[in-house]
Design an enzyme around this catalytic site. Structure first.
Site, short mmCIF file in Angstrom:
data_model
loop_
_atom_site.label_atom_id
_atom_site.label_comp_id
_atom_site.label_asym_id
_atom_site.label_seq_id
_atom_site.Cartn_x
_atom_site.Cartn_y
_atom_site.Cartn_z
N SER A 172 0.83 -1.20 0.00
CA SER A 172 0.00 0.00 0.00
C SER A 172 0.87 1.26 0.00
CB SER A 172 -0.96 -0.03 1.19
OG SER A 172 -1.95 0.96 1.08
N ASP A 383 -7.88 -5.43 -6.46
CA ASP A 383 -7.74 -4.26 -5.60
C ASP A 383 -8.04 -2.99 -6.38
OD1 ASP A 383 -7.00 -2.48 -3.56
OD2 ASP A 383 -4.89 -2.53 -4.14
N HIS A 435 -6.10 -6.16 -1.98
CA HIS A 435 -5.04 -5.29 -1.51
C HIS A 435 -4.05 -6.01 -0.61
CE1 HIS A 435 -3.57 -1.20 -1.02
NE2 HIS A 435 -3.55 -1.32 0.29
#
Length: 459
Positions: A172, A383, A435
Site C-alpha cells: 500500500s 484491488d 489489496h
C-alpha cells in the site's frame, strides 16, 4: 531527500554511538497468550530508537528454517498511519488472530518459515509506537530517516544478523516507505547486507494510480457509458486520456462523478469481489478513497464531500479481532508494551490526517535502487485502492530491458497469476487477490515470496 541526508546521517551516527536501549534479552517473548502451544522459534518484541524521542515498536520472529543464514526481511504496512502488526496477525505472520480476538492459530504459509521477519510499527503514533514529545506530524522524508535509524538500532541489538541477506518489503503506502528507506540504506550504511525490495499493491505513482482506476472501474463494469462517453469527450485526445490533473473543468467534474459512483456504493475498495466489513458510511468510504489515494491530486479542491467523523479502521476492513487481542493486558505485558500507552488501533487517524506527502512518483528512486538491488512489484488483481493497472504502467514506464515477456505462473495445476521479468525487477499479479495479497491468497503469496528471496523464476 538527498538534500536532507547528510545532516540527518550525522545525527544517526551520534545516536547509534551514544543511545542505548534495553538489552535484547528484555525483549524476548517467553510466553504469548492465545497460542495452542508456544513456538519452537525465538521471538522478540520491544522498542527501537528512531530520531529524537521517537520509539518504534517492533516484533521480530526468527526463521523456522535456519535463522543464522536465512534472510532478514522488514515488513511495513502503509496507510500512511496503519500498523504493520496487521501484516503480522492477518497476512503472513507465524500466527494469525482468530475471530474471537482471544486466540491465535499457526499459519502454514508464514513468511518466517524461510526468513527472519521484522515487523515495525511506523511512523510514531501508529500502533504501540510513540514519541516522548507527542509530536506526530511527519512526512515521507522524516519517516524514511526514522525507519533507517530504527533499522540501525535493530542491527545494534541483533548484530548476529547484520551479515544475513536483507530485504525491505511492504504494501500500500509501502510504495513510498519501501523505496525511500531502501535509498537511505543505499546512501548511508554499507554494513547492512541489502539485497532487494518488494512492494505489494503499492502507491508508486499518484497519477498512474488514478488514471488507471478510471479504466479499472469502466472495464470491470462499475460504471457505464453515462460517464465513459463524457470522460472520452472531455479528458482524452488522440487516444491519450488524462484523468488526473486535466485543466478542463468538465473533465475534472466527470472524473470525480465517475469515481464517486462506485467508491461510495458499498463495494470493497480493497477487494472488488469481497464483501465489505466494518464501516457502513458511504461518506466515510469516499473520504478515505479521496484522502488516502488522491490527496496529492491537483484538483482535490473539487472533491467537496461531507467528511463526518472517521473511525480508526479503513473502510471494509474488520480489525475487531486484532484490536481485541492486542489490547488484552496479558498480551501487552507479553509484548513489553508500556502500561501508559493508549489502546492499539489498526490505523491512526491523527497520523494520517497530519501526514505531509512529498513523492508523487517513486520512479527516480526505484531507477537508482535497481542499479544496486533487485526488486519485485506485485499486485492482487481485484484491488481498487492501488490497482494492478497503475503499478503495471509504473513498471513499464521505467524503460527497463525486458528479459521474459508476460506469462502465467501456477500453484499446482491452477493459474495463480502472471509475471513479467525486467532487468533486476519483475512485476507479478496474483489472480483473485485484493489489496492484502498474503491474506487473500496465502499459498500463492508464499510461493511468490520464496521465489523472490531465492532469486528463482516464478513458474
Amino acid at each position: 531527500m538527498q538534500n536532507t541526508f547528510d545532516t540527518s546521517l550525522f545525527i544517526v551516527f551520534v545516536c547509534i554511538a551514544f543511545c542505548s536501549g534495553l538489552s535484547v534479552k528484555d525483549d524476548i517473548v517467553s510466553f504469548l497468550p492465545g497460542l495452542p502451544h508456544q513456538p519452537t522459534f525465538q521471538q522478540y518484541s520491544g522498542y527501537l530508537n528512531a530520531q529524537g524521542t521517537k520509539k518504534f515498536h517492533y516484533w521480530f520472529v526468527e526463521s523456522q528454517g535456519n535463522p543464522e543464514s536465512d534472510p532478514v526481511v522488514l515488513w511495513l504496512n502503509g496507510g500512511p498511519g496503519c500498523s504493520s502488526l496487521d501484516g503480522f496477525l492477518s497476512e503472513h505472520g507465524p500466527f494469525l488472530v482468530n475471530s474471537d480476538g482471544k486466540t491465535l492459530h499457526y499459519n502454514p504459509y508464514s513468511w518466517n518459515k524461510v526468513a527472519n521477519m521484522l515487523y515495525l510499527e511506523s511512523p510514531a503514533g501508529v500502533g504501540y509506537s510513540y514519541s516522548d514529545d507527542k509530536n506526530y506530524t511527519t512526512n515521507d522524508d522524516i519517516v524514511s530517516m526514522d525507519n533507517y535509524v530504527a533499522l540501525l538500532d535493530f542491527f545494534k541489538k541483533f548484530p548476529q544478523f547484520v551479515k544475513n541477506p536483507f530485504f525491505v518489503t511492504g504494501e500500500s503506502y509501502g510504495g513510498v516507505y519501501v523505496p525511500t528507506l531502501s535509498y537511505r540504506i543505499l546512501q548511508g550504511n554499507s554494513t547492512i547486507n541489502m539485497k532487494g525490495f518488494a512492494i505489494g499493491n503499492g502507491l508508486l505513482s499518484v497519477q498512474q494510480n488514478q488514471n488507471s482506476l478510471v479504466y479499472f472501474g469502466y472495464y470491470h463494469g462499475l460504471f457505464g457509458d453515462e460517464y465513459w462517453d463524457p470522460l472520452q469527450k472531455y479528458c482524452c485526445t488522440d487516444g491519450s486520456c488524462n484523468f488526473y490533473n486535466s485543466t478542463n473543468q468538465q473533465c475534472r467534474a466527470v472524473v470525480v462523478s465517475a469515481l464517486s459512483s462506485f467508491l461510495t456504493i458499498g463495494l470493497n475498495m480493497y477487494g472488488l469481489y469481497q464483501n465489505c466489513s466494518g464501516l457502513t458510511s458511504h461518506d466515510v468510504r469516499l473520504f478515505y478513497a479521496i484522502r488516502n489515494l488522491f490527496n496529492m491530486m491537483s484538483n482535490q479542491k473539487d472533491n467537496n464531500v461531507y467528511l463526518g467523523r472517521l473511525g480508526l479502521s479503513p473502510p471494509c476492513i474488520n480489525s475487531t479481532a486484532a484490536n481485541k487481542y492486542l489490547n488484552m493486558p496479558t498480551v501487552r505485558e507479553a509484548l513489553h508494551i508500556p502500561s501508559g500507552l493508549p489502546n492499539w488501533t489498526i490505523c491512526s487517524e491523527f497520523v494520517n490526517k497530519n501526514y505531509k506527502y512529498i513523492y508523487k512518483t517513486l520512479s527516480p528512486i526505484v531507477l537508482k535502487l535497481i542499479q544496486h538491488y533487485r526488486g519485485m512489484v506485485y499486485n492482487g488483481d481485484t484491488d481498487m485502492a492501488c490497482n494492478f493497472l497503475g503499478d503495471q504502467e509504473f513498471v513499464e514506464s521505467l524503460g527497463l530491458k525486458v528479459l521474459k515477456e508476460r506469462r502465467f505462473w501456477k500453484i499446482g495445476p491452477q493459474i495463480a497469476g502472471f509475471v513479467k521479468y525486467f532487468e533486476k525487477l519483475y512485476f507479478v499479479t496474483i489472480k483473485g487477490a485484493g489489496h492484502m495479497v498474503p491474506e487473500d491468497k496465502p499459498s500463492q503469496a508464499f510461493k511468490m515470496f520464496t521465489s523472490f528471496l531465492a532469486n528463482k523464476p516464478l513458474q
